[in-house]
Design a protein around this motif. Sequence first.
Motif, PDB file in Angstrom:
ATOM      1  N   LEU A  73       2.047  13.187 -18.382  1.00 15.67           N
ATOM      2  CA  LEU A  73       2.926  12.452 -17.465  1.00 15.67           C
ATOM      3  C   LEU A  73       4.390  12.724 -17.781  1.00 15.67           C
ATOM      4  CD1 LEU A  73       1.020   9.046 -17.355  1.00 15.67           C
ATOM      5  CD2 LEU A  73       1.293  10.647 -15.447  1.00 15.67           C
ATOM      6  N   CYS A  74       4.733  12.740 -19.050  1.00 15.42           N
ATOM      7  CA  CYS A  74       6.115  13.023 -19.443  1.00 15.42           C
ATOM      8  C   CYS A  74       6.518  14.438 -19.040  1.00 15.42           C
ATOM      9  CB  CYS A  74       6.299  12.835 -20.947  1.00 15.42           C
ATOM     10  SG  CYS A  74       6.330  11.109 -21.474  1.00 15.42           S
ATOM     11  N   GLN A  75       5.590  15.364 -19.177  1.00 15.28           N
ATOM     12  CA  GLN A  75       5.888  16.736 -18.791  1.00 15.28           C
ATOM     13  C   GLN A  75       6.174  16.831 -17.289  1.00 15.28           C
ATOM     14  OE1 GLN A  75       2.872  19.560 -19.893  1.00 15.28           O
ATOM     15  NE2 GLN A  75       4.215  21.291 -19.528  1.00 15.28           N
ATOM     16  N   LYS A  76       5.420  16.105 -16.489  1.00 13.52           N
ATOM     17  CA  LYS A  76       5.663  16.096 -15.036  1.00 13.52           C
ATOM     18  C   LYS A  76       7.056  15.549 -14.721  1.00 13.52           C
ATOM     19  CE  LYS A  76       0.867  15.593 -13.576  1.00 13.52           C
ATOM     20  NZ  LYS A  76      -0.123  14.719 -12.931  1.00 13.52           N
ATOM     21  N   LEU A  77       7.425  14.471 -15.392  1.00  7.72           N
ATOM     22  CA  LEU A  77       8.740  13.887 -15.152  1.00  7.72           C
ATOM     23  C   LEU A  77       9.846  14.803 -15.662  1.00  7.72           C
ATOM     24  CD1 LEU A  77      10.323  11.512 -14.007  1.00  7.72           C
ATOM     25  CD2 LEU A  77      10.133  10.414 -16.262  1.00  7.72           C
ATOM     26  N   GLU A  78       9.598  15.445 -16.768  1.00  8.02           N
ATOM     27  CA  GLU A  78      10.564  16.390 -17.322  1.00  8.02           C
ATOM     28  C   GLU A  78      10.867  17.497 -16.303  1.00  8.02           C
ATOM     29  OE1 GLU A  78      11.177  18.364 -21.694  1.00  8.02           O
ATOM     30  OE2 GLU A  78       9.171  18.497 -20.837  1.00  8.02           O
ATOM     31  N   ILE A  79       9.852  17.994 -15.649  1.00 11.61           N
ATOM     32  CA  ILE A  79      10.017  19.034 -14.623  1.00 11.61           C
ATOM     33  C   ILE A  79      10.871  18.506 -13.474  1.00 11.61           C
ATOM     34  CG2 ILE A  79       8.776  20.361 -12.856  1.00 11.61           C
ATOM     35  CD1 ILE A  79       6.484  20.611 -14.990  1.00 11.61           C
ATOM     36  N   GLU A  80      10.629  17.268 -13.079  1.00  9.00           N
ATOM     37  CA  GLU A  80      11.408  16.688 -11.979  1.00  9.00           C
ATOM     38  C   GLU A  80      12.869  16.483 -12.359  1.00  9.00           C
ATOM     39  OE1 GLU A  80       9.601  13.453  -9.918  1.00  9.00           O
ATOM     40  OE2 GLU A  80       7.781  14.601  -9.526  1.00  9.00           O
ATOM     41  N   PHE A  81      13.121  16.032 -13.583  1.00  7.10           N
ATOM     42  CA  PHE A  81      14.504  15.878 -14.025  1.00  7.10           C
ATOM     43  C   PHE A  81      15.197  17.244 -14.075  1.00  7.10           C
ATOM     44  CE2 PHE A  81      13.643  11.574 -15.984  1.00  7.10           C
ATOM     45  CZ  PHE A  81      14.648  10.907 -15.308  1.00  7.10           C
ATOM     46  N   GLY A  84      16.038  18.299 -10.669  1.00  5.21           N
ATOM     47  CA  GLY A  84      16.918  17.371  -9.954  1.00  5.21           C
ATOM     48  C   GLY A  84      16.261  16.782  -8.720  1.00  5.21           C
ATOM     49  N   GLN A  85      14.938  16.702  -8.752  1.00  2.00           N
ATOM     50  CA  GLN A  85      14.175  16.173  -7.610  1.00  2.00           C
ATOM     51  C   GLN A  85      13.504  14.872  -8.019  1.00  2.00           C
ATOM     52  OE1 GLN A  85      11.558  19.387  -6.610  1.00  2.00           O
ATOM     53  NE2 GLN A  85      13.177  20.575  -5.661  1.00  2.00           N
ATOM     54  N   LEU A  86      14.243  13.787  -7.877  1.00  2.00           N
ATOM     55  CA  LEU A  86      13.764  12.500  -8.373  1.00  2.00           C
ATOM     56  C   LEU A  86      13.314  11.547  -7.276  1.00  2.00           C
ATOM     57  CD1 LEU A  86      16.511  11.883 -11.061  1.00  2.00           C
ATOM     58  CD2 LEU A  86      14.216  12.793 -11.407  1.00  2.00           C
ATOM     59  N   LYS A  87      13.208  12.013  -6.043  1.00  2.00           N
ATOM     60  CA  LYS A  87      12.880  11.121  -4.922  1.00  2.00           C
ATOM     61  C   LYS A  87      11.641  10.263  -5.179  1.00  2.00           C
ATOM     62  CE  LYS A  87      14.151  14.207  -1.398  1.00  2.00           C
ATOM     63  NZ  LYS A  87      13.797  14.858  -0.169  1.00  2.00           N
ATOM     64  N   ASN A  88      10.575  10.858  -5.627  1.00  2.00           N
ATOM     65  CA  ASN A  88       9.319  10.132  -5.819  1.00  2.00           C
ATOM     66  C   ASN A  88       8.988   9.924  -7.296  1.00  2.00           C
ATOM     67  OD1 ASN A  88       8.805   9.983  -2.997  1.00  2.00           O
ATOM     68  ND2 ASN A  88       8.204  12.136  -3.075  1.00  2.00           N
TER      69      ASN A  88
END
Length: 111
Positions: A73-81, A84-88
């Motif tokens: 889960l952290c890796q998925k969020l790391e990719i989003e950060f 710069g795609q934090l919409k969802n």
Amino acid sequence: MSISNNAQINELQSLLGKDGFQGFLSSYLNDSQSYMKTIQSAYEQNDNALGLTAVHSLKGEIANIGATELGTLCQKLEIEFKAGQLKNSDVIIQAIQDELQKVNSSLRELL
């Protein structure tokens, strides 16, 4: 149990000894909550750099305890950060928070 690698926990206990392991767990529990607050704040402020640093640090800490689902889960969020795609990202952040509570609850039982 949310910690998928009990052998890793047992190895840490053996390596650090009782007092060292308890100190490690106490530090981890405090740090993980601090990182989670920073992640939430970074998301709310749309601060990708701060969020990336916090989620990367959390991911490193949880790797030590073998919480692989939380690490994913952290890796998925790391990719989003990074992107710069934090919409969802609020969905992932909530999933991290939920899983972190489970992991930390399991670890508190070891103290």
